[in-house]
Design a protein around this motif. Sequence first.
Motif, PDB file in Angstrom:
ATOM      1  N   PHE A 128       0.827  -1.211   0.000  1.00  0.00           N
ATOM      2  CA  PHE A 128       0.000   0.000   0.000  1.00  0.00           C
ATOM      3  C   PHE A 128       0.857   1.255   0.000  1.00  0.00           C
ATOM      4  N   VAL A 129       1.793   1.343   0.932  1.00  0.00           N
ATOM      5  CA  VAL A 129       2.633   2.539   1.005  1.00  0.00           C
ATOM      6  C   VAL A 129       3.546   2.625  -0.217  1.00  0.00           C
ATOM      7  N   GLY A 130       4.083   1.475  -0.655  1.00  0.00           N
ATOM      8  CA  GLY A 130       4.950   1.476  -1.823  1.00  0.00           C
ATOM      9  C   GLY A 130       4.259   1.932  -3.087  1.00  0.00           C
ATOM     10  N   THR A 131       2.932   1.800  -3.141  1.00  0.00           N
ATOM     11  CA  THR A 131       2.189   2.210  -4.332  1.00  0.00           C
ATOM     12  C   THR A 131       2.235   3.717  -4.525  1.00  0.00           C
ATOM     13  N   PHE A 132       2.000   4.492  -3.473  1.00  0.00           N
ATOM     14  CA  PHE A 132       1.949   5.942  -3.673  1.00  0.00           C
ATOM     15  C   PHE A 132       3.283   6.643  -3.415  1.00  0.00           C
ATOM     16  N   THR A 133       4.281   5.921  -2.861  1.00  0.00           N
ATOM     17  CA  THR A 133       5.601   6.542  -2.701  1.00  0.00           C
ATOM     18  C   THR A 133       6.551   6.209  -3.842  1.00  0.00           C
ATOM     19  N   LYS A 134       6.239   5.226  -4.665  1.00  0.00           N
ATOM     20  CA  LYS A 134       7.150   4.812  -5.729  1.00  0.00           C
ATOM     21  C   LYS A 134       7.419   5.960  -6.685  1.00  0.00           C
ATOM     22  N   ASN A 135       8.709   6.224  -6.899  1.00  0.00           N
ATOM     23  CA  ASN A 135       9.171   7.313  -7.780  1.00  0.00           C
ATOM     24  C   ASN A 135       8.704   8.686  -7.319  1.00  0.00           C
ATOM     25  N   GLN A 136       8.185   8.782  -6.109  1.00  0.00           N
ATOM     26  CA  GLN A 136       7.657  10.046  -5.629  1.00  0.00           C
ATOM     27  C   GLN A 136       8.344  10.519  -4.356  1.00  0.00           C
ATOM     28  N   SER A 137       8.512   9.611  -3.400  1.00  0.00           N
ATOM     29  CA  SER A 137       8.987  10.053  -2.096  1.00  0.00           C
ATOM     30  C   SER A 137       9.641   8.905  -1.346  1.00  0.00           C
ATOM     31  N   ILE A 307     -12.642   5.002  -4.694  1.00  0.00           N
ATOM     32  CA  ILE A 307     -11.958   5.337  -3.444  1.00  0.00           C
ATOM     33  C   ILE A 307     -12.829   6.380  -2.756  1.00  0.00           C
ATOM     34  N   ASP A 308     -13.342   6.046  -1.602  1.00  0.00           N
ATOM     35  CA  ASP A 308     -14.254   6.931  -0.884  1.00  0.00           C
ATOM     36  C   ASP A 308     -13.495   7.663   0.209  1.00  0.00           C
ATOM     37  N   ILE A 309     -13.493   8.992   0.119  1.00  0.00           N
ATOM     38  CA  ILE A 309     -12.805   9.836   1.093  1.00  0.00           C
ATOM     39  C   ILE A 309     -13.849  10.500   1.978  1.00  0.00           C
ATOM     40  N   TYR A 310     -13.742  10.299   3.258  1.00  0.00           N
ATOM     41  CA  TYR A 310     -14.608  10.968   4.231  1.00  0.00           C
ATOM     42  C   TYR A 310     -13.766  12.041   4.923  1.00  0.00           C
ATOM     43  N   TRP A 311     -13.853  13.241   4.359  1.00  0.00           N
ATOM     44  CA  TRP A 311     -13.066  14.369   4.854  1.00  0.00           C
ATOM     45  C   TRP A 311     -13.904  15.105   5.894  1.00  0.00           C
ATOM     46  N   LEU A 312     -13.714  14.735   7.150  1.00  0.00           N
ATOM     47  CA  LEU A 312     -14.572  15.213   8.226  1.00  0.00           C
ATOM     48  C   LEU A 312     -13.948  16.346   9.022  1.00  0.00           C
ATOM     49  N   PHE A 313     -12.622  16.459   8.990  1.00  0.00           N
ATOM     50  CA  PHE A 313     -11.928  17.531   9.708  1.00  0.00           C
ATOM     51  C   PHE A 313     -10.816  18.063   8.810  1.00  0.00           C
ATOM     52  N   ASP A 314     -10.512  19.336   8.957  1.00  0.00           N
ATOM     53  CA  ASP A 314      -9.412  19.938   8.204  1.00  0.00           C
ATOM     54  C   ASP A 314      -8.110  19.652   8.939  1.00  0.00           C
ATOM     55  N   ASP A 315      -7.354  18.663   8.444  1.00  0.00           N
ATOM     56  CA  ASP A 315      -6.100  18.263   9.084  1.00  0.00           C
ATOM     57  C   ASP A 315      -4.884  18.699   8.274  1.00  0.00           C
ATOM     58  N   GLY A 316      -5.074  19.597   7.329  1.00  0.00           N
ATOM     59  CA  GLY A 316      -3.988  20.046   6.470  1.00  0.00           C
ATOM     60  C   GLY A 316      -4.051  19.483   5.068  1.00  0.00           C
ATOM     61  N   GLY A 317      -4.948  18.527   4.829  1.00  0.00           N
ATOM     62  CA  GLY A 317      -5.134  17.989   3.481  1.00  0.00           C
ATOM     63  C   GLY A 317      -4.539  16.621   3.252  1.00  0.00           C
ATOM     64  N   LEU A 318      -3.957  15.984   4.286  1.00  0.00           N
ATOM     65  CA  LEU A 318      -3.345  14.669   4.097  1.00  0.00           C
ATOM     66  C   LEU A 318      -4.381  13.627   3.690  1.00  0.00           C
ATOM     67  N   THR A 319      -5.601  13.756   4.197  1.00  0.00           N
ATOM     68  CA  THR A 319      -6.666  12.809   3.854  1.00  0.00           C
ATOM     69  C   THR A 319      -6.999  12.854   2.371  1.00  0.00           C
ATOM     70  N   LEU A 320      -6.792  13.995   1.729  1.00  0.00           N
ATOM     71  CA  LEU A 320      -7.038  14.126   0.285  1.00  0.00           C
ATOM     72  C   LEU A 320      -5.809  13.768  -0.540  1.00  0.00           C
ATOM     73  N   LEU A 321      -4.634  14.062  -0.009  1.00  0.00           N
ATOM     74  CA  LEU A 321      -3.417  13.911  -0.802  1.00  0.00           C
ATOM     75  C   LEU A 321      -3.103  12.449  -1.112  1.00  0.00           C
ATOM     76  N   ILE A 322      -3.201  11.566  -0.137  1.00  0.00           N
ATOM     77  CA  ILE A 322      -2.827  10.166  -0.354  1.00  0.00           C
ATOM     78  C   ILE A 322      -3.713   9.501  -1.408  1.00  0.00           C
ATOM     79  N   PRO A 323      -5.059   9.634  -1.358  1.00  0.00           N
ATOM     80  CA  PRO A 323      -5.869   9.068  -2.452  1.00  0.00           C
ATOM     81  C   PRO A 323      -5.553   9.686  -3.811  1.00  0.00           C
TER      82      PRO A 323
END
Length: 497
Positions: A128-137, A307-323
């Motif tokens: 899971f983590v390797g999917t969105f970090t590959k060639n990115q971070s 991919i269902d995102i439930y953005w319930l609190f403003d935490d800086g946008g991490l909940t939106l960035l990963i999807p």
Amino acid sequence: MRVKIPQYLVNGMAVLILFLVPLGWRPSFKYYSKWASLFGSVVSVIIMFLLAWESALIAIGIVIFLLGYVLYKKPEANWGSSVQAGSYNMALSYCVGLNQVEEHIKNFRPQCLVLTGPPNFRPALVDFVGTFTKNQSLMICGNVIIGPRKQKLQELNPSGHIRWLNKRKIRAFYTGLIADDLRSGVQMLIQASGLGQLRPNILVLGYMKNWQTSHPKNIESYVAMLHDGFDFNFGLCVLRMKEGLNMSRVMQAHINPVFQQSEEPELKSAGENGANCNPQGTLDPEAVTVEQQASTIFQIKQEKKTIDIYWLFDDGGLTLLIPYLLSRKKRWEKVKIRVFVGGQINRMDEERKAMIALLSKFRIGFHEVHVLPDINQKPRPEQVKRFETLIAPYMLNDGFKDEVVVNEMRRDCPWKISDEEIKKNRAKSLRQIRLNEVLLDYSRDAALIVITMPVARKGKCPSSLYMAWLETLSQDLRPPVLLTRGNQKNVLTMYCQ
């Protein structure tokens, strides 16, 4: 046709090359040496073609053939590689150079410290983590080995784990350490992992699936690790899968049918929460062949799902960035992303348009936005009863006891929940119950659910009550659930016209 070059021009070129090449070897010309060497090499090739272009083509062809053969065969050699030395020098130079660059929101990257234990024990978490970090971070797999240092030194060898990551095509680093207990080991990983600007800013771990059967001290340690992540200014991601993350028992049983798991509570918990090694010692990754490696949902191409995102609190946008980063990968590019937010029934259209406008300013193309007006309704009575049954074994039941007895019980059992704490946190408890009902109604068939993780105030909410919140929020869900919470640091920047 041959080009005749005057002798004085050839002599001049030769002198120029003889002057420039040594410059590349002089330390005093640190920043000029690369360009001097490159210029000298280019001039040499040009002179080769001017003197005899047929011979130059043949020579370059032979060199390219030999280079391709060596790269393809990769023969074992007992001498150092100049390419490797050059890569090291270049990587070191760039890492040091990053220290002179100021951090900016536009350059934010999710650099993850993943508490995998031995990576081959939790392949889904790694994939899971390797999917969105590959060639990115950056991605670092951390392993805390609990026990005496002298006895556990042999388990510290990282080569087998690195080979397993390479076979699985995961671009990550591995680091392991020995500690007296799980929490202190994780604290050391959080503080010491990384190099310069290449330091983790997100702590990723698996959900503690066996918390109800584990020793209460392990619950205290697990929740304390989450608080430690916030204290060190990390974002948090907790991944829960219905079938669990830990594959150590399955692999150990496949390799050794007489495998028996330890009964010590501290070690037993370590095998479940995605932060520690197997109590019987790490299974050699080389024993797990490519055919035996577990396939996970994150290795499969996802189609016609969401991919269902439930953005319930403003935490800086991490909940939106990963999807968003997931959707840019080939396996997830056809998946639709839906964003769910809370709202009022009489302002649904206005709030939906405002959210779409906000996402467009973030330059994130999520146009499917749903406003949930019923998110603040009371949950069903049977679900409330289920929650009360869940926390019943952890109740202090201090209503009719002396204050001295209650204080002594609190000191000995800090994970116990008092009647007063139940009353103060009742609204938050009911909210988690209701959110679970909403997730079951809207996201039963999603490929992944990403939801803002609730946060408990340190010292105000017992660890058992907090784990009951996480359990209630994510229970009975078939898709993987990612609980995320940023550290209030903005990770998305707005586009201003």
